[in-house]
Design a protein around this motif. Sequence first.
Motif, PDB file in Angstrom:
ATOM      1  N   ILE A   1      28.798 -28.009  34.196  1.00 15.73           N
ATOM      2  CA  ILE A   1      28.228 -26.763  34.710  1.00 15.73           C
ATOM      3  C   ILE A   1      27.117 -26.268  33.771  1.00 15.73           C
ATOM      4  N   ILE A   2      27.230 -26.572  32.495  1.00 14.58           N
ATOM      5  CA  ILE A   2      26.193 -26.184  31.527  1.00 14.58           C
ATOM      6  C   ILE A   2      24.894 -26.921  31.845  1.00 14.58           C
ATOM      7  N   THR A   3      24.992 -28.205  32.168  1.00 14.97           N
ATOM      8  CA  THR A   3      23.816 -29.005  32.546  1.00 14.97           C
ATOM      9  C   THR A   3      23.136 -28.390  33.766  1.00 14.97           C
ATOM     10  N   ILE A   4      23.940 -28.041  34.762  1.00 15.46           N
ATOM     11  CA  ILE A   4      23.408 -27.443  35.994  1.00 15.46           C
ATOM     12  C   ILE A   4      22.734 -26.112  35.686  1.00 15.46           C
ATOM     13  N   ARG A   5      23.400 -25.264  34.913  1.00 14.37           N
ATOM     14  CA  ARG A   5      22.824 -23.954  34.558  1.00 14.37           C
ATOM     15  C   ARG A   5      21.495 -24.107  33.825  1.00 14.37           C
ATOM     16  N   ASN A   6      21.436 -25.042  32.869  1.00 14.23           N
ATOM     17  CA  ASN A   6      20.198 -25.258  32.113  1.00 14.23           C
ATOM     18  C   ASN A   6      19.064 -25.689  33.043  1.00 14.23           C
ATOM     19  N   HIS A   7      19.370 -26.586  33.978  1.00 10.71           N
ATOM     20  CA  HIS A   7      18.344 -27.025  34.921  1.00 10.71           C
ATOM     21  C   HIS A   7      17.891 -25.865  35.810  1.00 10.71           C
ATOM     22  N   LEU A   8      18.834 -25.075  36.286  1.00 15.76           N
ATOM     23  CA  LEU A   8      18.482 -23.928  37.132  1.00 15.76           C
ATOM     24  C   LEU A   8      17.654 -22.902  36.352  1.00 15.76           C
ATOM     25  N   ASP A   9      17.973 -22.688  35.079  1.00 16.75           N
ATOM     26  CA  ASP A   9      17.172 -21.778  34.243  1.00 16.75           C
ATOM     27  C   ASP A   9      15.731 -22.261  34.138  1.00 16.75           C
ATOM     28  N   LYS A  10      15.548 -23.572  33.954  1.00 18.97           N
ATOM     29  CA  LYS A  10      14.193 -24.132  33.881  1.00 18.97           C
ATOM     30  C   LYS A  10      13.449 -23.920  35.197  1.00 18.97           C
ATOM     31  N   LEU A  11      14.140 -24.129  36.315  1.00 13.14           N
ATOM     32  CA  LEU A  11      13.509 -23.918  37.616  1.00 13.14           C
ATOM     33  C   LEU A  11      13.107 -22.460  37.806  1.00 13.14           C
ATOM     34  N   MET A  12      13.967 -21.544  37.382  1.00 13.71           N
ATOM     35  CA  MET A  12      13.664 -20.120  37.560  1.00 13.71           C
ATOM     36  C   MET A  12      12.517 -19.680  36.663  1.00 13.71           C
ATOM     37  N   MET A  13      12.359 -20.337  35.509  1.00 17.90           N
ATOM     38  CA  MET A  13      11.212 -20.030  34.655  1.00 17.90           C
ATOM     39  C   MET A  13       9.913 -20.466  35.329  1.00 17.90           C
ATOM     40  N   LYS A  14      10.020 -21.418  36.271  1.00 18.84           N
ATOM     41  CA  LYS A  14       8.867 -21.869  37.048  1.00 18.84           C
ATOM     42  C   LYS A  14       8.794 -21.142  38.391  1.00 18.84           C
ATOM     43  N   ASP A  15       9.505 -20.020  38.508  1.00 19.88           N
ATOM     44  CA  ASP A  15       9.531 -19.183  39.708  1.00 19.88           C
ATOM     45  C   ASP A  15      10.114 -19.885  40.929  1.00 19.88           C
ATOM     46  N   PHE A  16      11.046 -20.814  40.713  1.00 17.24           N
ATOM     47  CA  PHE A  16      11.756 -21.439  41.828  1.00 17.24           C
ATOM     48  C   PHE A  16      13.151 -20.866  41.861  1.00 17.24           C
ATOM     49  N   LYS A  17      13.437 -20.076  42.905  1.00 18.82           N
ATOM     50  CA  LYS A  17      14.761 -19.486  43.069  1.00 18.82           C
ATOM     51  C   LYS A  17      15.462 -20.184  44.217  1.00 18.82           C
ATOM     52  N   PRO A  18      16.556 -20.893  43.923  1.00 19.83           N
ATOM     53  CA  PRO A  18      17.265 -21.580  45.005  1.00 19.83           C
ATOM     54  C   PRO A  18      18.028 -20.606  45.901  1.00 19.83           C
ATOM     55  N   SER A  19      18.106 -20.971  47.179  1.00 17.53           N
ATOM     56  CA  SER A  19      18.900 -20.224  48.151  1.00 17.53           C
ATOM     57  C   SER A  19      20.226 -20.919  48.420  1.00 17.53           C
TER      58      SER A  19
END
Length: 189
Positions: free
Chosen positions: A115-133
């Motif tokens: 889950i840490i791996t997933i969270r880190n990847h999602l944080d990187k995406l959100m820093m690039k203004d990609f918010k998953p639905s």
Amino acid sequence: DRATCPTGIKHLDEKTVLNGGLGRGEIGVVVANTGVGKSHYLVAMGAEALRRGKNVVHYTFELTETAVGIRYDSNLCNIPSSNVVDNKETILKTYEENDFGNLIIKQYPTGAASIITIRNHLDKLMMKDFKPSLLVIDYADIMRSTRTYDSLRHELKLVYEELRNLAMEMNIPIWTASQANRDSAKAEV
């Protein structure tokens, strides 16, 4: 007000079953035996979200990113997966003519992602203004637990709890799959 991500399957989206689809902060788990289409079902859920203009992040721990991408192209463009490679122009035209959401497919080796791996990847995406639905995780049973227990079932319990927490914190639905045991193949229900 419960905001949902419909499955596109009429009977599942009925009020008496999923009441419009999988809701924000909820986790949906499809359970089946080996080889019956759990990964295809997860792609179908992601593709339906894309059709509705939602952003999807699909994590795969068994298939390659390319194989998963071909399944999305097949589903979204209504082309058999064996014909996707030969229909690039048709697929590109379909994407140009439709207002699909955005898809990110991320592959990790089996048992390597927690889950840490997933969270880190999602944080990187959100820093690039990609918010998953919607998150699609293929599949939770082969994720790495953040803690080691003597029993695999305790590790699996923790993985599912952490996924549920992630869904709640991010306020998005998560679809995943689980492998049924051998006895389930003989069971009527």
